[in-house]
Design a protein around this motif. Structure first.
Motif, PDB file in Angstrom:
ATOM      1  N   ASP A   1       0.789  -1.258   0.141  1.00 30.77           N
ATOM      2  CA  ASP A   1       0.166   0.153   0.012  1.00 30.77           C
ATOM      3  C   ASP A   1       0.789   1.206  -0.104  1.00 30.77           C
ATOM      4  N   ARG A   2       0.253   2.313  -0.083  1.00 28.30           N
ATOM      5  CA  ARG A   2       0.934   3.418  -0.182  1.00 28.30           C
ATOM      6  C   ARG A   2       2.068   3.962   1.047  1.00 28.30           C
ATOM      7  N   ALA A   3       1.280   3.633   2.329  1.00 26.53           N
ATOM      8  CA  ALA A   3       2.077   4.062   3.483  1.00 26.53           C
ATOM      9  C   ALA A   3       3.399   3.007   3.554  1.00 26.53           C
ATOM     10  N   THR A   4       3.326   1.886   3.118  1.00 28.38           N
ATOM     11  CA  THR A   4       4.422   1.060   3.249  1.00 28.38           C
ATOM     12  C   THR A   4       5.385   1.153   2.225  1.00 28.38           C
ATOM     13  N   ALA A   5       4.901   1.642   0.960  1.00 22.98           N
ATOM     14  CA  ALA A   5       5.758   2.096  -0.197  1.00 22.98           C
ATOM     15  C   ALA A   5       6.707   3.303   0.099  1.00 22.98           C
TER      16      ALA A   5
ATOM     17  N   LEU B   1      13.423   3.661   4.429  1.00 21.49           N
ATOM     18  CA  LEU B   1      14.250   2.528   4.794  1.00 21.49           C
ATOM     19  C   LEU B   1      15.435   2.188   3.757  1.00 21.49           C
ATOM     20  N   SER B   2      14.995   2.177   2.624  1.00 20.33           N
ATOM     21  CA  SER B   2      16.136   2.089   1.604  1.00 20.33           C
ATOM     22  C   SER B   2      17.310   3.036   1.437  1.00 20.33           C
ATOM     23  N   ILE B   3      16.824   4.347   1.525  1.00 25.02           N
ATOM     24  CA  ILE B   3      17.567   5.442   1.720  1.00 25.02           C
ATOM     25  C   ILE B   3      18.487   5.424   2.837  1.00 25.02           C
TER      26      ILE B   3
ATOM     27  N   ALA C   1      13.162  -4.004  -3.307  1.00 24.61           N
ATOM     28  CA  ALA C   1      12.765  -5.082  -2.768  1.00 24.61           C
ATOM     29  C   ALA C   1      12.947  -5.445  -1.233  1.00 24.61           C
ATOM     30  N   ASP C   2      14.145  -5.274  -0.923  1.00 26.60           N
ATOM     31  CA  ASP C   2      14.643  -5.371   0.627  1.00 26.60           C
ATOM     32  C   ASP C   2      13.847  -4.132   1.392  1.00 26.60           C
ATOM     33  N   GLY C   3      13.811  -3.098   0.920  1.00 24.04           N
ATOM     34  CA  GLY C   3      13.168  -1.836   1.570  1.00 24.04           C
ATOM     35  C   GLY C   3      11.662  -2.249   1.754  1.00 24.04           C
ATOM     36  N   VAL C   4      10.990  -3.010   0.937  1.00 25.27           N
ATOM     37  CA  VAL C   4       9.585  -3.401   1.281  1.00 25.27           C
ATOM     38  C   VAL C   4       9.454  -4.336   2.216  1.00 25.27           C
ATOM     39  N   MET C   5      10.345  -5.298   2.164  1.00 27.70           N
ATOM     40  CA  MET C   5      10.276  -6.463   2.913  1.00 27.70           C
ATOM     41  C   MET C   5      10.555  -5.883   4.570  1.00 27.70           C
ATOM     42  N   LEU C   6      11.482  -5.045   4.750  1.00 29.26           N
ATOM     43  CA  LEU C   6      11.754  -4.499   5.952  1.00 29.26           C
ATOM     44  C   LEU C   6      10.418  -3.762   6.241  1.00 29.26           C
ATOM     45  N   ALA C   7      10.029  -2.880   5.318  1.00 32.48           N
ATOM     46  CA  ALA C   7       8.691  -2.061   5.852  1.00 32.48           C
ATOM     47  C   ALA C   7       7.559  -2.777   6.219  1.00 32.48           C
ATOM     48  N   THR C   8       7.104  -3.782   5.557  1.00 35.04           N
ATOM     49  CA  THR C   8       6.478  -4.613   5.769  1.00 35.04           C
ATOM     50  C   THR C   8       6.215  -5.236   7.078  1.00 35.04           C
ATOM     51  N   ALA C   9       7.596  -5.787   7.306  1.00 32.70           N
ATOM     52  CA  ALA C   9       7.770  -6.395   8.732  1.00 32.70           C
ATOM     53  C   ALA C   9       7.459  -5.334   9.850  1.00 32.70           C
TER      54      ALA C   9
ATOM     55  N   MET D   1       8.866  -9.970  13.059  1.00 27.22           N
ATOM     56  CA  MET D   1      10.316 -10.153  12.827  1.00 27.22           C
ATOM     57  C   MET D   1      10.757 -10.532  11.433  1.00 27.22           C
ATOM     58  N   LEU D   2      11.609  -9.937  10.723  1.00 30.92           N
ATOM     59  CA  LEU D   2      12.012 -10.370   9.437  1.00 30.92           C
ATOM     60  C   LEU D   2      13.091 -11.653   9.410  1.00 30.92           C
ATOM     61  N   TRP D   3      12.803 -12.673   8.844  1.00 34.23           N
ATOM     62  CA  TRP D   3      13.621 -13.698   8.787  1.00 34.23           C
ATOM     63  C   TRP D   3      14.289 -13.638   7.348  1.00 34.23           C
ATOM     64  N   THR D   4      15.485 -14.023   7.359  1.00 36.21           N
ATOM     65  CA  THR D   4      16.339 -13.931   5.943  1.00 36.21           C
ATOM     66  C   THR D   4      17.610 -14.341   5.977  1.00 36.21           C
ATOM     67  N   GLN D   5      18.165 -14.676   4.922  1.00 36.60           N
ATOM     68  CA  GLN D   5      19.737 -15.066   4.696  1.00 36.60           C
ATOM     69  C   GLN D   5      20.095 -13.871   3.837  1.00 36.60           C
ATOM     70  N   ASP D   6      19.768 -12.840   3.564  1.00 34.66           N
ATOM     71  CA  ASP D   6      20.300 -11.851   2.580  1.00 34.66           C
ATOM     72  C   ASP D   6      21.035 -10.851   3.613  1.00 34.66           C
ATOM     73  N   SER D   7      22.354 -10.901   3.235  1.00 33.02           N
ATOM     74  CA  SER D   7      23.373 -10.277   4.199  1.00 33.02           C
ATOM     75  C   SER D   7      23.246  -8.704   4.126  1.00 33.02           C
ATOM     76  N   ASP D   8      22.517  -8.057   3.207  1.00 31.54           N
ATOM     77  CA  ASP D   8      22.120  -6.647   3.352  1.00 31.54           C
ATOM     78  C   ASP D   8      21.209  -6.285   4.667  1.00 31.54           C
ATOM     79  N   PHE D   9      20.556  -7.534   5.387  1.00 30.14           N
ATOM     80  CA  PHE D   9      19.891  -7.168   6.620  1.00 30.14           C
ATOM     81  C   PHE D   9      20.754  -7.373   7.962  1.00 30.14           C
ATOM     82  N   ASP D  10      21.994  -7.941   7.622  1.00 29.36           N
ATOM     83  CA  ASP D  10      22.721  -8.310   8.865  1.00 29.36           C
ATOM     84  C   ASP D  10      22.857  -7.035   9.843  1.00 29.36           C
TER      85      ASP D  10
END
Length: 124
Positions: A71-75, A81-83, A90-98, A104-113
């Motif tokens: 939705d608009r607010a999450t976008a 968050l991306s900035i 896509a990573d910003g959308v995942m984090l914002a949604t969480a 809790m956001l579960w991941t193996q994407d090192s950008d979230f470390d």
């Protein structure tokens, strides 16, 4: 509440080395929030690597959780968050949604470390 990043879904479906780590949040469907973007990413990758029937079976598993549309607010929060964290769209959308679902956001994407509200497990 839990959000599982696309990288973790793909690990789970492939029964990779970290699959067991992601099984609990994935299989506890009553607390699972699934961003619609994850459906896109998983469907695309599974179709490319296997076939569309297998991808549709994966989507059926994912849809056992609560699928949420962007939705608009999450976008807008995703863009912030991306900035702030130097994340891809896509990573910003995942984090914002969480964050919006207090999940809790579960991941193996090192950008979230090291980011708060995430459970990062390095690829093995």
């Amino acid at each position: 509440m839990n959000v599982v990043d696309s990288s973790a879904w793909l690990e789970y479906f492939a029964d990779g080395p970290n699959a067991a780590v992601f099984a609990k949040p994935i299989e506890t469907t009553r607390t699972l929030v699934v961003p619609s973007l994850s459906l896109y990413e998983v469907f695309k990758r599974v179709t490319q690597q296997r076939d569309e029937d297998e991808a549709l079976r994966a989507i059926a598993v994912m849809e056992q959780g609560t699928v949420v549309d962007l939705d608009r607010a999450t976008a807008l929060e995703a863009a912030r968050l991306s900035i702030q964290h130097g994340l891809a769209m896509a990573d910003g959308v995942m984090l914002a949604t969480a964050q919006r679902h207090r999940a809790m956001l579960w991941t193996q994407d090192s950008d979230f470390d090291g980011l708060p509200g995430t459970r990062y497990y390095a690829k093995r």
